[in-house]
Design a protein around this motif. Structure first.
Motif, PDB file in Angstrom:
ATOM      1  N   ILE A   8     100.549   8.458 -32.752  1.00 21.28           N
ATOM      2  CA  ILE A   8     100.701   7.902 -34.103  1.00 21.28           C
ATOM      3  C   ILE A   8     102.079   7.255 -34.276  1.00 21.28           C
ATOM      4  O   ILE A   8     102.211   6.149 -34.794  1.00 21.28           O
ATOM      5  CB  ILE A   8     100.538   9.029 -35.160  1.00 21.28           C
ATOM      6  N   LYS A   9     103.117   7.958 -33.820  1.00 16.89           N
ATOM      7  CA  LYS A   9     104.481   7.473 -34.039  1.00 16.89           C
ATOM      8  C   LYS A   9     104.907   6.424 -33.015  1.00 16.89           C
ATOM      9  O   LYS A   9     105.806   5.627 -33.268  1.00 16.89           O
ATOM     10  CB  LYS A   9     105.478   8.648 -33.986  1.00 16.89           C
ATOM     11  N   SER A 166     110.704   0.600 -35.086  1.00 21.28           N
ATOM     12  CA  SER A 166     110.331  -0.009 -36.359  1.00 21.28           C
ATOM     13  C   SER A 166     110.821   0.880 -37.508  1.00 21.28           C
ATOM     14  O   SER A 166     110.973   2.083 -37.348  1.00 21.28           O
ATOM     15  CB  SER A 166     108.811  -0.147 -36.385  1.00 21.28           C
ATOM     16  N   HIS A 167     111.075   0.288 -38.654  1.00 19.54           N
ATOM     17  CA  HIS A 167     111.583   1.039 -39.802  1.00 19.54           C
ATOM     18  C   HIS A 167     110.442   1.492 -40.719  1.00 19.54           C
ATOM     19  O   HIS A 167     109.480   0.775 -40.911  1.00 19.54           O
ATOM     20  CB  HIS A 167     112.569   0.180 -40.608  1.00 19.54           C
ATOM     21  N   ARG A 168     110.568   2.692 -41.245  1.00 16.87           N
ATOM     22  CA  ARG A 168     109.644   3.164 -42.262  1.00 16.87           C
ATOM     23  C   ARG A 168     110.417   3.903 -43.350  1.00 16.87           C
ATOM     24  O   ARG A 168     111.428   4.555 -43.073  1.00 16.87           O
ATOM     25  CB  ARG A 168     108.611   4.146 -41.682  1.00 16.87           C
ATOM     26  N   ARG A 169     109.868   3.867 -44.574  1.00 13.59           N
ATOM     27  CA  ARG A 169     110.433   4.693 -45.644  1.00 13.59           C
ATOM     28  C   ARG A 169     110.313   6.172 -45.257  1.00 13.59           C
ATOM     29  O   ARG A 169     109.388   6.555 -44.531  1.00 13.59           O
ATOM     30  CB  ARG A 169     109.658   4.454 -46.946  1.00 13.59           C
ATOM     31  N   GLN A 170     111.218   6.974 -45.756  1.00 10.03           N
ATOM     32  CA  GLN A 170     111.128   8.421 -45.577  1.00 10.03           C
ATOM     33  C   GLN A 170     109.963   8.966 -46.398  1.00 10.03           C
ATOM     34  O   GLN A 170     109.559   8.355 -47.396  1.00 10.03           O
ATOM     35  CB  GLN A 170     112.430   9.097 -46.054  1.00 10.03           C
ATOM     36  N   ILE A 171     109.462  10.131 -45.996  1.00  6.56           N
ATOM     37  CA  ILE A 171     108.391  10.785 -46.750  1.00  6.56           C
ATOM     38  C   ILE A 171     108.770  10.932 -48.228  1.00  6.56           C
ATOM     39  O   ILE A 171     107.965  10.664 -49.122  1.00  6.56           O
ATOM     40  CB  ILE A 171     108.061  12.162 -46.114  1.00  6.56           C
ATOM     41  N   GLU A 173     110.334   9.086 -50.008  1.00  2.00           N
ATOM     42  CA  GLU A 173     110.330   7.801 -50.723  1.00  2.00           C
ATOM     43  C   GLU A 173     108.933   7.332 -51.137  1.00  2.00           C
ATOM     44  O   GLU A 173     108.799   6.407 -51.933  1.00  2.00           O
ATOM     45  CB  GLU A 173     111.005   6.721 -49.864  1.00  2.00           C
ATOM     46  N   PHE A 174     107.880   7.916 -50.537  1.00  2.00           N
ATOM     47  CA  PHE A 174     106.531   7.473 -50.951  1.00  2.00           C
ATOM     48  C   PHE A 174     105.602   8.619 -51.330  1.00  2.00           C
ATOM     49  O   PHE A 174     104.463   8.383 -51.729  1.00  2.00           O
ATOM     50  CB  PHE A 174     105.881   6.578 -49.881  1.00  2.00           C
ATOM     51  N   VAL A 175     106.086   9.862 -51.215  1.00  2.00           N
ATOM     52  CA  VAL A 175     105.230  11.001 -51.558  1.00  2.00           C
ATOM     53  C   VAL A 175     105.609  11.561 -52.919  1.00  2.00           C
ATOM     54  O   VAL A 175     106.787  11.742 -53.233  1.00  2.00           O
ATOM     55  CB  VAL A 175     105.287  12.097 -50.473  1.00  2.00           C
ATOM     56  N   HIS A 176     104.587  11.795 -53.737  1.00  2.00           N
ATOM     57  CA  HIS A 176     104.756  12.355 -55.081  1.00  2.00           C
ATOM     58  C   HIS A 176     103.964  13.659 -55.134  1.00  2.00           C
ATOM     59  O   HIS A 176     103.055  13.859 -54.328  1.00  2.00           O
ATOM     60  CB  HIS A 176     104.202  11.383 -56.124  1.00  2.00           C
ATOM     61  N   TYR A 177     104.272  14.526 -56.092  1.00  2.00           N
ATOM     62  CA  TYR A 177     103.548  15.785 -56.200  1.00  2.00           C
ATOM     63  C   TYR A 177     102.850  15.892 -57.551  1.00  2.00           C
ATOM     64  O   TYR A 177     103.476  15.734 -58.596  1.00  2.00           O
ATOM     65  CB  TYR A 177     104.482  16.957 -55.923  1.00  2.00           C
ATOM     66  N   ASP A 178     101.532  16.067 -57.486  1.00  2.00           N
ATOM     67  CA  ASP A 178     100.639  16.246 -58.639  1.00  2.00           C
ATOM     68  C   ASP A 178     100.507  14.994 -59.513  1.00  2.00           C
ATOM     69  O   ASP A 178      99.435  14.750 -60.071  1.00  2.00           O
ATOM     70  CB  ASP A 178     101.032  17.475 -59.467  1.00  2.00           C
ATOM     71  N   PHE A 180     102.058  10.670 -59.989  1.00  4.63           N
ATOM     72  CA  PHE A 180     102.808   9.565 -59.364  1.00  4.63           C
ATOM     73  C   PHE A 180     104.287   9.722 -59.700  1.00  4.63           C
ATOM     74  O   PHE A 180     104.647   9.981 -60.811  1.00  4.63           O
ATOM     75  CB  PHE A 180     102.277   8.226 -59.900  1.00  4.63           C
TER      76      PHE A 180
END
Lengths: 180, 180
Positions: A8-9, A166-171, A173-178, A180
Protein backbone atom coordinates in the motif's frame (compact mmCIF):
# COMPACT_ATOMS: atom_id res chain seq x y z
CA UNK A 1 0.44 -7.84 7.96
CA UNK A 2 3.53 -5.67 7.52
CA UNK A 3 4.06 -6.91 3.96
CA UNK A 4 0.64 -5.82 2.86
CA UNK A 5 1.08 -2.32 4.22
CA UNK A 6 4.41 -2.13 2.40
CA UNK A 7 2.56 -2.67 -0.85
CA UNK A 8 0.00 0.00 0.00
CA UNK A 9 2.71 2.47 1.01
CA UNK A 10 5.26 1.50 -1.64
CA UNK A 11 3.04 1.93 -4.70
CA UNK A 12 4.07 5.01 -6.71
CA UNK A 13 3.23 6.41 -10.13
CA UNK A 14 5.81 4.90 -12.50
CA UNK A 15 6.29 6.58 -15.87
CA UNK A 16 9.49 4.94 -17.24
CA UNK A 17 9.73 1.23 -17.95
CA UNK A 18 12.22 -1.39 -19.02
CA UNK A 19 11.69 -2.81 -22.49
CA UNK A 20 10.96 -6.19 -20.93
CA UNK A 21 7.61 -7.79 -21.82
CA UNK A 22 5.17 -8.84 -19.11
CA UNK A 23 4.84 -12.67 -18.97
CA UNK A 24 1.31 -13.94 -19.65
CA UNK A 25 0.88 -15.47 -16.20
CA UNK A 26 1.93 -12.22 -14.50
CA UNK A 27 -0.46 -10.12 -16.60
CA UNK A 28 -3.14 -12.64 -15.77
CA UNK A 29 -2.72 -12.01 -12.05
CA UNK A 30 -3.22 -8.29 -12.66
CA UNK A 31 -6.45 -9.06 -14.52
CA UNK A 32 -7.53 -11.38 -11.69
CA UNK A 33 -7.12 -8.45 -9.31
CA UNK A 34 -9.56 -6.40 -11.41
CA UNK A 35 -11.90 -9.36 -11.49
CA UNK A 36 -12.19 -9.57 -7.71
CA UNK A 37 -12.90 -5.88 -7.11
CA UNK A 38 -16.15 -5.11 -5.29
CA UNK A 39 -18.86 -3.06 -7.00
CA UNK A 40 -22.34 -1.68 -6.35
CA UNK A 41 -24.62 -4.71 -5.84
CA UNK A 42 -21.89 -6.73 -7.57
CA UNK A 43 -22.72 -5.07 -10.91
CA UNK A 44 -19.08 -5.53 -12.06
CA UNK A 45 -19.53 -2.55 -14.36
CA UNK A 46 -15.99 -2.73 -15.75
CA UNK A 47 -14.53 -3.86 -19.08
CA UNK A 48 -10.75 -3.97 -19.52
CA UNK A 49 -8.89 -3.53 -22.79
CA UNK A 50 -5.32 -4.83 -22.85
CA UNK A 51 -3.51 -2.73 -25.45
CA UNK A 52 -0.18 -4.06 -26.75
CA UNK A 53 -0.45 -2.89 -30.38
CA UNK A 54 2.01 -0.01 -30.79
CA UNK A 55 -0.08 1.86 -33.37
CA UNK A 56 -3.04 1.89 -31.02
CA UNK A 57 -0.87 2.92 -28.06
CA UNK A 58 0.45 5.80 -30.16
CA UNK A 59 -3.05 6.91 -31.17
CA UNK A 60 -4.16 6.77 -27.54
CA UNK A 61 -1.08 8.78 -26.55
CA UNK A 62 -2.29 11.57 -28.84
CA UNK A 63 -5.50 11.87 -26.79
CA UNK A 64 -3.58 13.04 -23.71
CA UNK A 65 -3.81 16.65 -22.64
CA UNK A 66 -0.63 18.53 -23.69
CA UNK A 67 2.08 18.38 -21.06
CA UNK A 68 0.66 15.31 -19.32
CA UNK A 69 3.69 13.88 -17.44
CA UNK A 70 2.59 10.36 -18.40
CA UNK A 71 2.79 11.01 -22.16
CA UNK A 72 5.93 8.89 -22.70
CA UNK A 73 4.51 6.14 -20.50
CA UNK A 74 1.70 5.55 -23.02
CA UNK A 75 4.14 4.22 -25.62
CA UNK A 76 7.01 3.23 -23.32
CA UNK A 77 5.00 0.62 -21.44
CA UNK A 78 4.68 -2.85 -22.95
CA UNK A 79 0.99 -2.91 -22.01
CA UNK A 80 -1.64 -0.23 -21.46
CA UNK A 81 -4.76 -1.44 -19.66
CA UNK A 82 -7.73 0.79 -20.32
CA UNK A 83 -10.67 0.48 -17.98
CA UNK A 84 -14.15 1.21 -19.29
CA UNK A 85 -17.25 1.72 -17.18
CA UNK A 86 -20.74 0.58 -18.08
CA UNK A 87 -23.19 3.46 -17.70
CA UNK A 88 -26.52 3.41 -15.83
CA UNK A 89 -25.71 0.19 -14.04
CA UNK A 90 -23.88 0.93 -10.78
CA UNK A 91 -26.10 2.96 -8.46
CA UNK A 92 -29.06 2.46 -10.78
CA UNK A 93 -32.32 0.62 -10.36
CA UNK A 94 -34.91 0.25 -13.13
CA UNK A 95 -33.10 2.83 -15.24
CA UNK A 96 -33.03 5.45 -12.47
CA UNK A 97 -30.15 6.71 -10.32
CA UNK A 98 -30.92 5.77 -6.73
CA UNK A 99 -28.75 8.42 -5.02
CA UNK A 100 -27.99 12.09 -5.54
CA UNK A 101 -24.48 11.07 -6.60
CA UNK A 102 -25.92 9.66 -9.84
CA UNK A 103 -23.95 7.04 -11.72
CA UNK A 104 -21.50 5.17 -9.50
CA UNK A 105 -19.36 3.79 -12.37
CA UNK A 106 -16.55 6.23 -11.52
CA UNK A 107 -16.46 4.96 -7.93
CA UNK A 108 -16.49 1.31 -8.98
CA UNK A 109 -13.82 1.81 -11.65
CA UNK A 110 -11.80 3.50 -8.90
CA UNK A 111 -12.09 0.36 -6.74
CA UNK A 112 -11.00 -1.86 -9.66
CA UNK A 113 -8.17 0.49 -10.62
CA UNK A 114 -6.70 0.32 -7.14
CA UNK A 115 -6.81 -3.48 -7.16
CA UNK A 116 -4.98 -3.37 -10.51
CA UNK A 117 -2.27 -0.96 -9.32
CA UNK A 118 -1.65 -2.73 -6.02
CA UNK A 119 -1.48 -6.18 -7.62
CA UNK A 120 0.89 -4.84 -10.27
CA UNK A 121 3.13 -3.37 -7.58
CA UNK A 122 3.07 -6.65 -5.63
CA UNK A 123 4.28 -8.32 -8.86
CA UNK A 124 7.13 -5.77 -9.22
CA UNK A 125 5.34 -3.91 -12.00
CA UNK A 126 4.90 -0.16 -12.17
CA UNK A 127 1.71 1.67 -13.16
CA UNK A 128 0.43 5.20 -13.61
CA UNK A 129 -3.26 6.10 -13.69
CA UNK A 130 -4.09 8.47 -16.56
CA UNK A 131 -7.41 10.29 -16.42
CA UNK A 132 -6.58 13.49 -18.28
CA UNK A 133 -7.22 12.77 -21.96
CA UNK A 134 -9.97 13.07 -24.55
CA UNK A 135 -12.37 10.37 -23.43
CA UNK A 136 -14.41 10.65 -26.61
CA UNK A 137 -11.39 10.25 -28.87
CA UNK A 138 -10.11 7.26 -26.85
CA UNK A 139 -13.55 5.68 -27.08
CA UNK A 140 -13.44 5.99 -30.87
CA UNK A 141 -9.93 4.52 -31.10
CA UNK A 142 -10.84 1.59 -28.86
CA UNK A 143 -14.21 1.16 -30.57
CA UNK A 144 -16.05 1.12 -27.26
CA UNK A 145 -19.81 0.87 -27.80
CA UNK A 146 -22.52 3.28 -26.69
CA UNK A 147 -23.35 2.88 -23.03
CA UNK A 148 -19.72 2.73 -21.97
CA UNK A 149 -17.08 5.34 -21.15
CA UNK A 150 -13.34 4.83 -21.28
CA UNK A 151 -12.45 6.04 -17.78
CA UNK A 152 -8.73 5.51 -17.20
CA UNK A 153 -5.70 4.35 -19.16
CA UNK A 154 -3.04 2.60 -17.09
CA UNK A 155 0.40 1.87 -18.60
CA UNK A 156 1.94 -1.21 -16.96
CA UNK A 157 5.60 -2.31 -17.12
CA UNK A 158 8.74 -3.10 -15.16
CA UNK A 159 10.00 0.16 -13.63
CA UNK A 160 13.18 1.53 -15.23
CA UNK A 161 14.08 3.45 -12.09
CA UNK A 162 13.16 3.94 -8.48
CA UNK A 163 10.09 6.01 -7.84
CA UNK A 164 10.33 9.26 -6.00
CA UNK A 165 8.89 9.54 -2.50
CA UNK A 166 5.46 11.12 -2.62
CA UNK A 167 3.84 13.53 -0.15
CA UNK A 168 0.65 12.86 1.77
CA UNK A 169 -1.26 14.72 4.47
CA UNK A 170 -0.87 13.29 7.96
CA UNK A 171 -3.72 11.21 9.38
CA UNK A 172 -4.53 14.06 11.77
CA UNK A 173 -5.07 16.33 8.76
CA UNK A 174 -7.88 14.32 7.14
CA UNK A 175 -9.36 12.19 9.92
CA UNK A 176 -12.26 13.45 12.05
CA UNK A 177 -14.03 11.75 14.95
CA UNK A 178 -17.83 11.28 15.05
CA UNK A 179 -18.37 14.52 13.09
CA UNK A 180 -16.56 16.30 10.25
CA UNK B 1 3.15 -12.61 -4.21
CA UNK B 2 0.61 -15.32 -3.44
CA UNK B 3 -0.28 -13.73 -0.09
CA UNK B 4 -1.18 -10.45 -1.68
CA UNK B 5 -3.51 -12.08 -4.19
CA UNK B 6 -5.16 -13.97 -1.32
CA UNK B 7 -6.09 -10.64 0.21
CA UNK B 8 -7.49 -9.35 -3.08
CA UNK B 9 -9.48 -12.55 -3.64
CA UNK B 10 -10.43 -13.16 -0.01
CA UNK B 11 -12.02 -9.76 0.72
CA UNK B 12 -15.80 -10.07 1.02
CA UNK B 13 -18.63 -7.82 2.18
CA UNK B 14 -19.02 -8.54 5.90
CA UNK B 15 -22.25 -7.45 7.59
CA UNK B 16 -22.09 -9.16 11.01
CA UNK B 17 -19.37 -8.43 13.54
CA UNK B 18 -18.13 -9.55 16.92
CA UNK B 19 -18.64 -7.10 19.77
CA UNK B 20 -14.86 -6.76 20.07
CA UNK B 21 -13.43 -3.23 19.77
CA UNK B 22 -10.75 -2.42 17.20
CA UNK B 23 -7.42 -1.62 18.90
CA UNK B 24 -6.14 1.91 18.21
CA UNK B 25 -2.99 0.70 16.42
CA UNK B 26 -5.01 -1.55 14.12
CA UNK B 27 -7.47 1.20 13.23
CA UNK B 28 -4.51 3.44 12.59
CA UNK B 29 -3.18 1.05 9.95
CA UNK B 30 -6.53 1.20 8.18
CA UNK B 31 -6.33 5.01 8.19
CA UNK B 32 -2.74 4.80 6.91
CA UNK B 33 -4.04 2.79 3.97
CA UNK B 34 -6.46 5.59 3.07
CA UNK B 35 -3.64 8.07 3.47
CA UNK B 36 -1.46 6.37 0.85
CA UNK B 37 -4.13 6.10 -1.85
CA UNK B 38 -3.31 7.77 -5.15
CA UNK B 39 -5.48 10.62 -6.46
CA UNK B 40 -5.74 12.99 -9.40
CA UNK B 41 -2.56 15.10 -9.36
CA UNK B 42 -2.20 14.03 -5.71
CA UNK B 43 -5.19 16.19 -4.74
CA UNK B 44 -5.97 13.81 -1.82
CA UNK B 45 -9.58 14.92 -2.04
CA UNK B 46 -10.73 12.68 0.83
CA UNK B 47 -11.75 13.35 4.43
CA UNK B 48 -12.49 10.43 6.74
CA UNK B 49 -14.85 10.47 9.71
CA UNK B 50 -14.37 7.70 12.26
CA UNK B 51 -17.77 7.20 13.88
CA UNK B 52 -17.88 5.29 17.19
CA UNK B 53 -20.67 7.21 18.92
CA UNK B 54 -23.69 4.90 18.98
CA UNK B 55 -26.28 7.69 18.68
CA UNK B 56 -24.60 8.99 15.53
CA UNK B 57 -24.30 5.46 14.10
CA UNK B 58 -28.01 4.99 14.72
CA UNK B 59 -28.91 8.29 13.04
CA UNK B 60 -26.73 7.35 10.06
CA UNK B 61 -28.40 3.95 9.93
CA UNK B 62 -31.74 5.71 9.42
CA UNK B 63 -30.42 7.30 6.21
CA UNK B 64 -30.13 3.90 4.48
CA UNK B 65 -32.57 2.97 1.76
CA UNK B 66 -35.20 0.56 3.13
CA UNK B 67 -34.15 -3.06 2.83
CA UNK B 68 -30.45 -2.29 2.50
CA UNK B 69 -28.78 -5.58 3.52
CA UNK B 70 -26.13 -3.60 5.43
CA UNK B 71 -28.65 -1.93 7.77
CA UNK B 72 -27.66 -3.96 10.84
CA UNK B 73 -23.98 -3.48 10.05
CA UNK B 74 -24.31 0.27 10.62
CA UNK B 75 -24.95 -0.23 14.35
CA UNK B 76 -23.39 -3.67 14.78
CA UNK B 77 -19.90 -2.55 13.79
CA UNK B 78 -17.72 -0.96 16.48
CA UNK B 79 -16.58 1.66 13.95
CA UNK B 80 -18.12 3.17 10.84
CA UNK B 81 -15.67 5.05 8.63
CA UNK B 82 -17.40 7.54 6.38
CA UNK B 83 -15.44 8.86 3.43
CA UNK B 84 -16.17 12.35 2.15
CA UNK B 85 -15.00 13.79 -1.16
CA UNK B 86 -13.95 17.38 -1.73
CA UNK B 87 -15.77 18.79 -4.76
CA UNK B 88 -14.22 20.63 -7.72
CA UNK B 89 -10.72 19.52 -6.86
CA UNK B 90 -9.97 16.17 -8.53
CA UNK B 91 -10.11 16.53 -12.32
CA UNK B 92 -10.41 20.31 -11.99
CA UNK B 93 -8.11 23.11 -13.00
CA UNK B 94 -8.77 26.77 -12.27
CA UNK B 95 -12.35 25.94 -11.22
CA UNK B 96 -13.14 24.05 -14.44
CA UNK B 97 -13.57 20.33 -15.06
CA UNK B 98 -10.80 19.25 -17.43
CA UNK B 99 -12.51 16.13 -18.85
CA UNK B 100 -15.99 15.18 -20.01
CA UNK B 101 -16.24 12.93 -16.93
CA UNK B 102 -16.47 16.03 -14.75
CA UNK B 103 -15.59 15.78 -11.09
CA UNK B 104 -13.26 12.84 -10.35
CA UNK B 105 -13.93 12.74 -6.59
CA UNK B 106 -15.99 9.57 -6.99
CA UNK B 107 -13.09 7.84 -8.73
CA UNK B 108 -10.56 8.97 -6.14
CA UNK B 109 -12.78 8.03 -3.20
CA UNK B 110 -13.10 4.63 -4.91
CA UNK B 111 -9.31 4.26 -4.90
CA UNK B 112 -9.13 5.20 -1.20
CA UNK B 113 -12.07 2.94 -0.30
CA UNK B 114 -10.37 -0.08 -1.83
CA UNK B 115 -7.16 0.63 0.11
CA UNK B 116 -9.28 0.80 3.27
CA UNK B 117 -11.14 -2.46 2.60
CA UNK B 118 -8.03 -4.43 1.59
CA UNK B 119 -5.99 -3.20 4.55
CA UNK B 120 -8.87 -4.03 6.89
CA UNK B 121 -9.08 -7.54 5.45
CA UNK B 122 -5.31 -7.98 5.81
CA UNK B 123 -5.78 -7.07 9.49
CA UNK B 124 -8.57 -9.68 9.88
CA UNK B 125 -11.27 -7.03 9.89
CA UNK B 126 -14.44 -7.15 7.82
CA UNK B 127 -15.97 -4.23 5.92
CA UNK B 128 -18.97 -3.49 3.73
CA UNK B 129 -19.17 -0.47 1.43
CA UNK B 130 -22.50 1.34 1.72
CA UNK B 131 -23.43 3.78 -1.04
CA UNK B 132 -27.21 3.56 -0.99
CA UNK B 133 -28.39 6.11 1.56
CA UNK B 134 -29.55 9.72 1.76
CA UNK B 135 -26.30 11.58 1.16
CA UNK B 136 -27.85 14.91 2.13
CA UNK B 137 -29.17 13.59 5.42
CA UNK B 138 -25.82 11.92 6.25
CA UNK B 139 -24.05 15.18 5.47
CA UNK B 140 -26.29 17.00 7.95
CA UNK B 141 -25.74 14.40 10.68
CA UNK B 142 -21.98 14.46 10.19
CA UNK B 143 -21.95 18.25 9.84
CA UNK B 144 -19.90 18.10 6.66
CA UNK B 145 -19.37 21.59 5.22
CA UNK B 146 -20.37 22.92 1.81
CA UNK B 147 -18.02 21.77 -0.91
CA UNK B 148 -17.94 18.18 0.33
CA UNK B 149 -20.14 15.14 -0.22
CA UNK B 150 -20.38 12.15 2.06
CA UNK B 151 -19.74 9.38 -0.49
CA UNK B 152 -19.59 6.05 1.30
CA UNK B 153 -20.12 4.68 4.80
CA UNK B 154 -18.02 1.65 5.68
CA UNK B 155 -18.73 -0.34 8.85
CA UNK B 156 -15.55 -2.02 10.12
CA UNK B 157 -15.28 -4.82 12.67
CA UNK B 158 -14.13 -8.36 13.38
CA UNK B 159 -16.29 -10.73 11.31
CA UNK B 160 -18.78 -12.78 13.32
CA UNK B 161 -18.92 -15.47 10.65
CA UNK B 162 -17.29 -16.65 7.47
CA UNK B 163 -18.20 -14.72 4.37
CA UNK B 164 -20.04 -16.36 1.54
CA UNK B 165 -18.22 -17.01 -1.73
CA UNK B 166 -19.07 -14.32 -4.23
CA UNK B 167 -19.57 -14.61 -7.99
CA UNK B 168 -17.50 -12.81 -10.61
CA UNK B 169 -17.37 -12.90 -14.41
CA UNK B 170 -14.43 -14.82 -15.84
CA UNK B 171 -11.48 -12.84 -17.19
CA UNK B 172 -12.51 -13.84 -20.71
CA UNK B 173 -15.88 -12.18 -20.12
CA UNK B 174 -14.58 -8.66 -19.42
CA UNK B 175 -11.10 -8.52 -20.99
CA UNK B 176 -10.60 -7.38 -24.59
CA UNK B 177 -7.39 -7.13 -26.59
CA UNK B 178 -6.35 -3.93 -28.38
CA UNK B 179 -9.98 -2.97 -29.01
CA UNK B 180 -13.24 -3.29 -27.07
Amino acid sequence: MADFMEIIKGRRSIRRYEEREIPENVLNEVLEAIRWAPSWANTQCWEAIVVRNSTIKQKLQETLAPGNPATKAMVGAPVVITLCGKLQSSGYEKGQATTKLGDWFMFDIGLATQNLCLAAHALNLGTVIIGSFSHDRAKEILQAPEGYEVVAMIPVGYPAREAKQSHRRQISEFVHYDRF
